[in-house]
Structures are given as C-alpha cells and as structure tokens.
Design an enzyme around this catalytic site. Structure first.
Site, PDB file in Angstrom:
ATOM      1  N   ASP A  40      99.112  78.103  57.149  1.00 15.60           N
ATOM      2  CA  ASP A  40      98.821  79.302  56.311  1.00 15.60           C
ATOM      3  C   ASP A  40     100.044  79.463  55.196  1.00 15.60           C
ATOM      4  OD1 ASP A  40      97.979  81.800  55.298  1.00 15.60           O
ATOM      5  OD2 ASP A  40      97.312  82.486  57.591  1.00 15.60           O
ATOM      6  N   GLU A  50      95.112  91.570  54.802  1.00 11.14           N
ATOM      7  CA  GLU A  50      96.481  91.253  55.378  1.00 11.14           C
ATOM      8  C   GLU A  50      97.375  92.367  56.016  1.00 11.14           C
ATOM      9  OE1 GLU A  50      97.630  87.120  54.521  1.00 11.14           O
ATOM     10  OE2 GLU A  50      96.178  87.016  52.895  1.00 11.14           O
TER      11      GLU A  50
END
Length: 577
Positions: A271, A458
């Site tokens: 990520d 997020e």
C-alpha cells in the site's frame, strides 16, 4: 507433446529473468505515479515496472488523451534493453471512478445489499472494460475486508460483515474483472487489504487487529482463499497490524499463509509508501513484490533493496520470486504482444447499457427499514411532493468517496442523474425542491427527505479522527430537516445516503417510511423507480444496524459474530411493499 499455455508462460518468465540485471529486477518491483517529476526519465533509467494513477493531475481531459499519455510511457518502457512493458494501475473501486463520465456503480456496501453475484460479476466486467478504455490494465479492487465497526472510514468499500456473503461476491468480482486476461477488455484484479483491515480495534484505519489466529482463519481468510482459487492476479497488503506486527512485515501471513499455504502465484503489492513506513527491506523480506514507491520513496527503495542484496540481508531468491510473479502477470495479460490500450473501447465509456446495469444495482441495493401504513410505493399522481436535502440534488454527495476525486466531490459530475432528477421524471404533479427545509411547503402531500454523510475516503472517514467532524448520527441540520416536516404533519419518506449504518433510531421513529440507500454512484434516478413502484424493494442489510451510540463502547459495534450487542435490525433484514 503439447505444452500448456501456463507452462509456456513459465518458460518465458524463466528465460527473461536470466537476462535481467539486479537493477532491472528492482525496477520491475518499483511503482510510480505518471505525473511525478522525472517519471518519464525514471521509466527508462530506473527500469520502472508499473505506473499508478492517484489523486493529482489527470493524464488528460479525454479518455483518448489518457490513453495517449500511457502509450507514451509504455513506449519508453519498450525502448529499454529488455523491452518489458508496464502495468498501469488505478483504484477503480466502484467503476472507473477516477474518470469523469465513466459509469459509477454503488459502492461495495450497496452491492452487498443486493446479494446478487451475477450482478456483481457484470459490474466488475464493465469496470474492467471502462478501465481499459482509459488506459489501465490493473485495478485495485475488490476490497474484501470484513468490517466489524462502523467507525471505520472504509466500511463502504467492503461487501458485508458476513464472511459467507463476502466469499460469494468476491468470487463474482474476480471473475468479472479478470475473465480471460488475454482479452483486452479485462484487467488484473486486486484483493485488498490482506488481512484484518476491517477488524481493527475500535474501527481505526491502520490500527491493530487483536483477533486471534483461529478467528482470523475462520472469519477473514476465506474470501482470500476464494480469490486465489479464482486466480486473482494481485493481493494488496494492509496498513493494519496483527497483534502488534505490521501486516507489511508479517512474513508468516504474507508468505507462509498467502503465498505458500494458499498457493497464491500472483503479485503481492504494497500500500501507499509502505517501504518508508514499515522498516524498508523488512517489507521485501516479508513477501511484498511491488513497492508503491511514491512521494520520494523511489530512490530510497531502489538503493536500499540493492544494498540489501549486496550485503546479504535480502536473498536474491526473494528478489527473483517477486520479479517472477510480476512477469507472470504481464505474460498472462499478453502485454508483450499487445502493450497498448485499444482506442475503440473509448466509445464504450458510460454508455446506456452500462448505466442501466448501474441503475439496476441502485434499485436492488435499496433496503426498506420501515413502511408505516403502506406509505410506499408512492403514487405518480400525487399532486405535490416536496423533496428536501442537498443530497437529493447532488450526484457527488450521493456517490461518496473515490468518485472523480479521492475524497469524492459535493458537486454534480458528468453523466450522472440525481435522486431529484428521478423523482421529477416519475411524478405528474408538482415537485418542489426545498434544499434546507426552509421553505413553507407544508401543504405537500408527501415530503421525501434525503439525508446522509458528506463524502470521505480512508482514514478521513474514521469516526473520531482528528481531521473530521464525522459522527455515527445524522448532523443536527439533517435531523432538523426530518423534524420540521414531521412536526407539521406531512407524511415523510426518509432516504438515507451513507457509507455505513448510522444511529438513526429516532429519525426512523419520526418517519412514515425509511430507506437505506447507501452510496449510489451515478444513477440516482434508480431510487425513484423503487419509491414510485416500478420495482419493489429487494435489498437486505449487509450489516447489523445499530440502535444507539452505546453499541460502540467496546471494540466493535453490533455484527454478525457478536450476539452480546443486540442490533436494531439484524443482518439480512429488509422489507418489501
């Protein structure tokens, strides 16, 4: 004896790997953004293997301009000594959501409410096609997390709290995205985030997951087993930790469980900025194959990895394993034969056929929580309807995060229809839009009040995060919209637009009918088709619905696995007319 296609690919991978220098191998493990300074130069000088599009400058205004930019970069990669083509990746999580004018589908939480695997497979197929049409051959989707706490800002990216339902829809999504990878309308899919991202304590993005090994095996790993069985091309490691060990450093889970135990032969991708965030070369040794080398990470990663091999702290076998996995997917995509996107796909972006599927998904995702005295369906002959709330007239608000922009938009965007548009198409009588419930329209026969959350993505969506004012309840303003019309005795239908179940017990009690509409995407008029009886409600709750804020005093809220917290509505609840 005829050699299988997969055996031929393995022979090609081995042959190419033997020709590569260490610098070329590390280059294949590097992923950069197309708009970074010196990106063009780095593709040739640093042998970059993949390119990502994120929030920032777009490749162009039109889809052809996006393709042209990626073709330009691909040609640079093909000009290098071994001519290894690039992968182009994008977070296409509910359609090709980074391109304005693409078909935007309901987020995964809404697809979970449909429980319709055939529909999910078709949506993934369309997403793949429209992604290829804008130049991408790799998508970071589907998210197959199992969320346990609605405070988590990414609940809407996952299908459900139910492992069984997530398994079913994971299978459909992978099949739809990938199909036959040699087909230029398919893409590599990515199961994310491995593992435990939705099960962190108190719903903190990137927090600690304290489930034990047996609970992780029973609840969280099986969707990944399904994805691997369907030959998913990539898996993305997660920001969270497991009992104190970062997943990006968790060799036992990444290598022993995923790569060896599940026999996963695809790419394990990091990520965002994982190399600098999670102890550099430990990330590689734990099994990560591609490093998202963004925001200044590229030099640090490439020099650090080379030094690690030179001093023996990273084995050359680990590097070769990573590069072998990357090359394998490039050969499966037939990128060496067909490295460029097809210009004739551009005409398929946002076409009616695709939008009709998106509208079907909207209709099937709607969950009817209350329908007092058969308030719904509404009559199309109703003389006067007042529609209340800014969410009713904004395709951006109805779509949530990861829509045009990373954090979404509050504005209308190209090609979309709003909930208000749909209501106006349905009703023969007068439709009044009272944006903030300040008009004097209490003579209306029906008030359709559309309330919900502002877009987020997020960690910005975590309840309690310092960057926002988000709550598990409606804002005071939205609560007042409902109260204003309810107290005047107007029959009230509430439509909730949200990325998660909210604590709305009082508002449900105040309304005559209450609909959970999730995050709809571009086809808002699908809501009106159900409200006015063209279709019945089919959606079922993909999550247990909380009754009060008290439900979140512990690590989790009410969920499928915990019967100590009694929800207002159980998983699977949903009325029809």
């Amino acid at each position: 004896m005829k050699i299988s296609k997969e055996a031929q690919i393995e022979q090609k991978v081995d042959s190419l790997l033997k020709l590569m220098t260490l610098e070329e191998k590390i280059g294949q493990m590097s992923q950069i953004r197309h708009f970074e300074e010196s990106a063009d130069e780095h593709i040739t000088s640093k042998f970059i293997g993949s390119v990502i599009h994120t929030q920032g400058p777009t490749p162009g205004k039109t889809a052809l301009e996006w393709q042209d930019r990626f073709i330009e970069l691909q040609k640079k990669a093909l000009s290098t000594r071994l001519a290894i083509p690039l992968l182009f990746a994008v977070d296409a999580v509910h359609g090709q959501n980074t391109f304005e004018g693409a078909t935007i589908f309901p987020h995964n939480i809404g697809l979970g409410a449909t429980q319709n695997e055939k529909l999910v497979e078709e949506i993934a197929r369309i997403t793949a096609l429209e992604s290829q049409a804008t130049g991408f051959n790799w998508v970071f989707s589907p998210c197959i997390a199992i969320p346990y706490n609605e405070k988590w800002g990414r609940v809407y990216e996952a299908f459900s709290e139910s492992t069984a339902l997530t398994e079913k829809l994971t299978r459909a999504s992978v099949r739809g995205h990938q199909g036959d990878l040699s087909d230029p309308t398919t893409v590599i899919a990515t199961a994310k985030h491995f593992v435990g991202d939705g099960a962190t304590d108190y719903g903190v993005e990137g927090g600690n997951t304290s489930l034990n090994a047996q609970q992780i095996e029973e609840r969280l790993l099986s969707p990944y087993k399904v994805a691997v069985k369907e030959n998913i091309g990539a898996v993305m490691s997660s920001f969270n930790s497991i009992t104190g060990t970062s997943m990006h450093n968790h060799k036992q889970l990444l290598i022993d469980t995923l790569k060896v135990g599940m026999n996963f032969d695809g790419i394990l991708v990091s990520d965002w900025k994982a190399y600098s965030r999670f102890n550099g070369n430990d990330v590689i040794n734990a099994g990560v194959d591609i490093i998202m080398a963004v925001d200044g990470d590229l030099d640090g990663f490439q020099k650090g990895a080379k030094k690690g091999v030179d001093n023996g702290s990273i084995s050359l076998d680990r590097i070769d394993d990573a590069v072998r996995r990357i090359l394998r997917q490039k050969f499966r995509l037939e990128l060496f034969e067909n490295p460029f996107p097809k210009s004739d796909l551009v005409s398929k972006i946002g076409i009616k056929k695709h939008r009709d599927i998106a509208k079907q998904a909207v209709r099937e995702s709607l969950v009817l929580l209350k329908n007092e005295d058969k308030t719904l369906p509404l009559s199309k002959d109703t003389k006067k309807i007042v529609v209340v709330g800014e969410h009713a007239n904004s395709s951006g608000l109805q779509s949530g995060g990861w829509t045009v922009n990373w954090q979404g938009t509050k504005e209308n965007y190209k090609g979309a229809t709003t909930i208000l548009d749909g209501i106006k198409r349905q009703v023969k009588g007068k439709v009044i839009f009272d944006k903030q419930a300040t008009g004097n329209h209490f003579d209306a026969d029906i008030a359709i009040i559309v309330v919900g959350e502002n877009p987020y993505a997020e960690f910005f969506g975590d309840i309690g995060h310092e960057s926002n004012q988000l709550k598990l309840t409606l804002t005071a303003e939205h609560q007042q919209y409902i109260k204003t019309y309810q107290e005047k005795g107007v029959k009230t239908v509430v439509v909730l637009v949200s990325g998660r179940p909210l604590v709305v017990t009082e508002q449900i009690n105040q309304s005559n009918a209450f609909v959970a509409a999730w995050l709809l995407g571009s086809e808002g008029d699908g809501v009106a088709e159900v409200l006015f009886g063209d279709y019945n409600f089919r959606g079922k709750l993909p999550h247990s619905w909380p009754k009060s804020i008290e439900d979140y005093k512990g690590k989790y809220g009410p969920n499928f696995w915990d019967d100590t917290i009694k929800p207002l509505f159980k998983f699977g609840y949903g009325l029809e007319y």
